[in-house]
Design an enzyme around this catalytic site. Structure first.
Site, PDB file in Angstrom:
ATOM      1  N   ARG A  40     -22.776 -10.790   9.085  1.00  0.00           N
ATOM      2  CA  ARG A  40     -21.899  -9.760   9.936  1.00  0.00           C
ATOM      3  C   ARG A  40     -20.484 -10.145   9.542  1.00  0.00           C
ATOM      4  O   ARG A  40     -20.175 -11.032  10.351  1.00  0.00           O
ATOM      5  CB  ARG A  40     -22.335  -9.953  11.481  1.00  0.00           C
ATOM      6  CG  ARG A  40     -21.701  -9.062  12.158  1.00  0.00           C
ATOM      7  CD  ARG A  40     -22.370  -9.433  13.640  1.00  0.00           C
ATOM      8  NE  ARG A  40     -21.443  -8.605  14.617  1.00  0.00           N
ATOM      9  CZ  ARG A  40     -20.212  -9.135  15.190  1.00  0.00           C
ATOM     10  NH1 ARG A  40     -19.862 -10.023  14.919  1.00  0.00           N
ATOM     11  NH2 ARG A  40     -19.621  -8.227  16.212  1.00  0.00           N
ATOM     12  N   SER A 112     -29.217  -2.434  18.141  1.00  0.00           N
ATOM     13  CA  SER A 112     -28.643  -2.959  19.469  1.00  0.00           C
ATOM     14  C   SER A 112     -28.569  -1.864  20.497  1.00  0.00           C
ATOM     15  O   SER A 112     -28.361  -0.718  20.260  1.00  0.00           O
ATOM     16  CB  SER A 112     -27.065  -3.312  19.446  1.00  0.00           C
ATOM     17  OG  SER A 112     -26.846  -4.398  18.375  1.00  0.00           O
ATOM     18  N   LYS A 141     -17.750 -11.714  19.874  1.00  0.00           N
ATOM     19  CA  LYS A 141     -17.628 -10.097  19.692  1.00  0.00           C
ATOM     20  C   LYS A 141     -16.433  -9.394  20.368  1.00  0.00           C
ATOM     21  O   LYS A 141     -16.655  -9.531  21.823  1.00  0.00           O
ATOM     22  CB  LYS A 141     -19.040  -9.419  20.164  1.00  0.00           C
ATOM     23  CG  LYS A 141     -19.041  -7.929  19.744  1.00  0.00           C
ATOM     24  CD  LYS A 141     -20.278  -7.415  20.139  1.00  0.00           C
ATOM     25  CE  LYS A 141     -20.499  -5.975  20.061  1.00  0.00           C
ATOM     26  NZ  LYS A 141     -20.254  -5.166  19.269  1.00  0.00           N
TER      27      LYS A 141
HETATM   28  N1  TZP Z   1     -23.400  -8.521  19.865  1.00  0.00           N
HETATM   29  C1  TZP Z   1     -23.540  -8.698  21.271  1.00  0.00           C
HETATM   30  S1  TZP Z   1     -23.050 -10.190  21.552  1.00  0.00           S
HETATM   31  C2  TZP Z   1     -22.706 -10.555  20.024  1.00  0.00           C
HETATM   32  C3  TZP Z   1     -22.841  -9.621  19.162  1.00  0.00           C
HETATM   33  C4  TZP Z   1     -22.913  -9.425  17.724  1.00  0.00           C
HETATM   34  C5  TZP Z   1     -21.916 -11.872  19.768  1.00  0.00           C
HETATM   35  C6  TZP Z   1     -22.928 -13.178  19.757  1.00  0.00           C
HETATM   36  O1  TZP Z   1     -22.357 -14.387  19.503  1.00  0.00           O
HETATM   37  P1  TZP Z   1     -22.502 -15.628  20.431  1.00  0.00           P
HETATM   38  O2  TZP Z   1     -21.251 -16.534  19.593  1.00  0.00           O
HETATM   39  O3  TZP Z   1     -23.979 -16.116  20.228  1.00  0.00           O
HETATM   40  O4  TZP Z   1     -22.436 -15.171  21.805  1.00  0.00           O
END
Ligand code: TZP
Ligand code: MG
Length: 217
Positions: A40, A112, A141
């Protein structure tokens, strides 16, 4: 896909890593036992162009060495060009039905989702698994919705018992068991491994805790 592959689903781009070389972080995570990897590369400081492609190729080669499926976030053309094992898309990305047509039936498609309506649409588009979150607050994010807790995971597991589900967002060693108990097959996470001082240790510990909850249920 087999739902055990979702158990410890690591997501990373070079922008998520602070101190170490991202390739070293990925290798440590693979050595530690992650079950799936999502490339990603996006947001501030993300690589673009040739740099992104070369980094993706290096990640794919490492995943192959450890026999862990390599999934690409959003970039369907890159997934096809590199013959990745699958693609993961959000609701703002290209339509999941069109993506399934483009990648064919042999590749993993993850979507998602943030509501039961989106889950149903993902199933109809041919998703192999759904990602549900953010369960907890996340800093990885920038445009993430507010934390939603585990309610949608519970509803989805009850409504579609055979659908593979992975929770995402703010998941750590301290809360991962709650996500599994709510009905998820696994957890996907970035920072709990990517920003840990010792990604190998973080991965082993997460896996250990996840295996405990698998035994209990
Ligand atoms: N989609 C929803 S939350 C997220 C993504 C890509 C980020 C998750 O990262 P982390 O650091 O595990 O909270
Ligand atoms: Mg997306």
């Amino acid at each position: 896909m087999n739902r055990e592959q979702l158990q410890l689903y690591f997501i990373m781009g070079s922008q998520n890593v602070e101190e170490h070389d991202p390739i070293v972080v990925l290798e440590e995570a693979l050595r530690g036992g992650i079950t799936l990897f999502q490339f990603r590369e996006k947001g501030e400081n993300a690589l673009t162009g040739e740099d992104k492609i070369n980094f993706a190729k290096a990640c794919k080669a490492l995943c192959k060495k450890y026999n862990v499926p390599f999934i690409i976030n959003d970039d369907v053309n890159l997934a096809i060009a590199l013959d990745a094992d699958g693609v993961h898309v959000g609701q703002d990305d290209a339509n999941a039905i069109a993506i399934r047509e483009k990648i064919g039936l042999d590749k993993i498609l993850g979507v998602s989702t943030h509501s039961l309506t989106e889950v149903t649409a993902a199933i109809n588009a041919g998703a192999d698994y759904v990602g549900i979150g953010p369960v907890y607050a996340t800093t990885s994010k920038s445009d993430a919705n507010s934390p939603a807790g585990t309610i949608l995971i519970e509803q989805t597991a009850a409504t579609y018992p055979s659908l593979p589900i992975v929770g995402i967002g703010g998941i750590t060693i301290d809360n991962c068991q709650t996500v599994i108990r709510a009905g998820a097959d696994g957890v996907s996470l970035i920072s709990a491994i990517a920003t840990h001082e010792e990604p190998f240790v973080a991965t082993r510990q997460l896996l250990h805790v996840l295996q405990q909850v698998a035994k209990i249920s």
